[in-house]
Motif scaffolding. Structure first.
Motif, PDB file in Angstrom:
ATOM      1  N   ARG A   1      -3.399   8.423  -1.572  1.00 29.52           N
ATOM      2  CA  ARG A   1      -4.332   7.975  -0.540  1.00 29.52           C
ATOM      3  C   ARG A   1      -4.517   6.484  -0.708  1.00 29.52           C
ATOM      4  O   ARG A   1      -4.723   5.997  -1.821  1.00 29.52           O
ATOM      5  CB  ARG A   1      -5.671   8.692  -0.659  1.00 29.52           C
ATOM      6  CG  ARG A   1      -5.537  10.170  -0.355  1.00 29.52           C
ATOM      7  CD  ARG A   1      -6.866  10.853  -0.347  1.00 29.52           C
ATOM      8  NE  ARG A   1      -7.596  10.363   0.827  1.00 29.52           N
ATOM      9  CZ  ARG A   1      -8.900  10.496   0.991  1.00 29.52           C
ATOM     10  NH1 ARG A   1      -9.631  11.089   0.086  1.00 29.52           N
ATOM     11  NH2 ARG A   1      -9.488  10.033   2.071  1.00 29.52           N
ATOM     12  N   ILE A   2      -4.441   5.774   0.413  1.00 34.24           N
ATOM     13  CA  ILE A   2      -4.611   4.329   0.372  1.00 34.24           C
ATOM     14  C   ILE A   2      -5.803   3.934   1.242  1.00 34.24           C
ATOM     15  O   ILE A   2      -6.127   4.608   2.214  1.00 34.24           O
ATOM     16  CB  ILE A   2      -3.342   3.578   0.826  1.00 34.24           C
ATOM     17  CG1 ILE A   2      -2.976   3.939   2.258  1.00 34.24           C
ATOM     18  CG2 ILE A   2      -2.186   3.852  -0.102  1.00 34.24           C
ATOM     19  CD1 ILE A   2      -1.882   3.081   2.834  1.00 34.24           C
ATOM     20  N   GLY A   3      -6.440   2.864   0.838  1.00 38.06           N
ATOM     21  CA  GLY A   3      -7.495   2.256   1.642  1.00 38.06           C
ATOM     22  C   GLY A   3      -6.986   0.932   2.156  1.00 38.06           C
ATOM     23  O   GLY A   3      -6.298   0.204   1.440  1.00 38.06           O
ATOM     24  N   ILE A   4      -7.328   0.632   3.400  1.00 35.54           N
ATOM     25  CA  ILE A   4      -6.872  -0.615   4.020  1.00 35.54           C
ATOM     26  C   ILE A   4      -8.087  -1.378   4.525  1.00 35.54           C
ATOM     27  O   ILE A   4      -8.869  -0.841   5.309  1.00 35.54           O
ATOM     28  CB  ILE A   4      -5.904  -0.347   5.185  1.00 35.54           C
ATOM     29  CG1 ILE A   4      -4.705   0.459   4.689  1.00 35.54           C
ATOM     30  CG2 ILE A   4      -5.471  -1.653   5.842  1.00 35.54           C
ATOM     31  CD1 ILE A   4      -3.832   1.002   5.790  1.00 35.54           C
TER      32      ILE A   4
ATOM     33  N   ILE B   1      -6.120  -6.120   2.683  1.00 34.01           N
ATOM     34  CA  ILE B   1      -6.019  -5.567   1.329  1.00 34.01           C
ATOM     35  C   ILE B   1      -5.665  -4.092   1.429  1.00 34.01           C
ATOM     36  O   ILE B   1      -6.277  -3.346   2.197  1.00 34.01           O
ATOM     37  CB  ILE B   1      -7.351  -5.694   0.565  1.00 34.01           C
ATOM     38  CG1 ILE B   1      -7.807  -7.145   0.517  1.00 34.01           C
ATOM     39  CG2 ILE B   1      -7.214  -5.123  -0.843  1.00 34.01           C
ATOM     40  CD1 ILE B   1      -9.232  -7.309   0.043  1.00 34.01           C
ATOM     41  N   ILE B   2      -4.680  -3.678   0.654  1.00 38.05           N
ATOM     42  CA  ILE B   2      -4.304  -2.271   0.549  1.00 38.05           C
ATOM     43  C   ILE B   2      -4.602  -1.846  -0.882  1.00 38.05           C
ATOM     44  O   ILE B   2      -4.160  -2.496  -1.826  1.00 38.05           O
ATOM     45  CB  ILE B   2      -2.819  -2.063   0.880  1.00 38.05           C
ATOM     46  CG1 ILE B   2      -2.553  -2.499   2.316  1.00 38.05           C
ATOM     47  CG2 ILE B   2      -2.409  -0.611   0.654  1.00 38.05           C
ATOM     48  CD1 ILE B   2      -1.115  -2.517   2.705  1.00 38.05           C
ATOM     49  N   GLU B   3      -5.374  -0.766  -1.033  1.00 39.17           N
ATOM     50  CA  GLU B   3      -5.751  -0.290  -2.365  1.00 39.17           C
ATOM     51  C   GLU B   3      -5.370   1.176  -2.525  1.00 39.17           C
ATOM     52  O   GLU B   3      -5.553   1.973  -1.609  1.00 39.17           O
ATOM     53  CB  GLU B   3      -7.261  -0.438  -2.571  1.00 39.17           C
ATOM     54  CG  GLU B   3      -7.701   0.013  -3.955  1.00 39.17           C
ATOM     55  CD  GLU B   3      -9.191  -0.174  -4.200  1.00 39.17           C
ATOM     56  OE1 GLU B   3      -9.680   0.395  -5.180  1.00 39.17           O
ATOM     57  OE2 GLU B   3      -9.846  -0.879  -3.415  1.00 39.17           O
ATOM     58  N   ILE B   4      -4.843   1.510  -3.686  1.00 42.82           N
ATOM     59  CA  ILE B   4      -4.550   2.902  -4.015  1.00 42.82           C
ATOM     60  C   ILE B   4      -5.874   3.529  -4.446  1.00 42.82           C
ATOM     61  O   ILE B   4      -6.436   3.158  -5.462  1.00 42.82           O
ATOM     62  CB  ILE B   4      -3.502   3.008  -5.142  1.00 42.82           C
ATOM     63  CG1 ILE B   4      -2.243   2.197  -4.819  1.00 42.82           C
ATOM     64  CG2 ILE B   4      -3.178   4.470  -5.437  1.00 42.82           C
ATOM     65  CD1 ILE B   4      -1.582   2.523  -3.521  1.00 42.82           C
ATOM     66  N   VAL B   5      -6.380   4.488  -3.646  1.00 39.97           N
ATOM     67  CA  VAL B   5      -7.688   5.065  -3.948  1.00 39.97           C
ATOM     68  C   VAL B   5      -7.608   6.441  -4.598  1.00 39.97           C
ATOM     69  O   VAL B   5      -8.547   6.880  -5.249  1.00 39.97           O
ATOM     70  CB  VAL B   5      -8.592   5.136  -2.694  1.00 39.97           C
ATOM     71  CG1 VAL B   5      -9.045   3.760  -2.288  1.00 39.97           C
ATOM     72  CG2 VAL B   5      -7.910   5.844  -1.549  1.00 39.97           C
ATOM     73  N   GLU B   6      -6.470   7.124  -4.431  1.00 39.70           N
ATOM     74  CA  GLU B   6      -6.341   8.444  -5.055  1.00 39.70           C
ATOM     75  C   GLU B   6      -4.877   8.822  -5.166  1.00 39.70           C
ATOM     76  O   GLU B   6      -4.079   8.551  -4.273  1.00 39.70           O
ATOM     77  CB  GLU B   6      -7.073   9.494  -4.215  1.00 39.70           C
ATOM     78  CG  GLU B   6      -7.092  10.880  -4.820  1.00 39.70           C
ATOM     79  CD  GLU B   6      -7.869  11.869  -3.959  1.00 39.70           C
ATOM     80  OE1 GLU B   6      -7.868  13.050  -4.329  1.00 39.70           O
ATOM     81  OE2 GLU B   6      -8.473  11.468  -2.943  1.00 39.70           O
TER      82      GLU B   6
END
Length: 64
Positions: free
Chosen positions: A31-34, A19-24
């Protein structure tokens, strides 16, 4: 290459377990979270290039 648009906190799924999420999003930076299983290596490009270079150097040392 698949190009997708995402808004803050929206996600992209790759297969069943990545899962890749746009966090900021701030001043032109994203900034992305993986989230991925531990057995899946996740590296920034510059780190990946360094790893490849070190592996090539090690292989060259083993050949001599």
């Amino acid at each position: 290459m698949l190009t997708l648009s995402r808004k803050l906190h929206e996600r992209i799924w790759i297969g069943e377990n990545i899962i890749i999420e746009i966090v900021e999003i701030e001043r032109g930076k994203v900034r992305i979270g993986i989230s991925a299983p531990k057995e899946v290596p996740v590296h920034r490009e510059e780190v990946r290039i360094q790893i490849i270079q070190e592996l090539r150097e090690k292989n060259n040392e083993n050949k001599t």
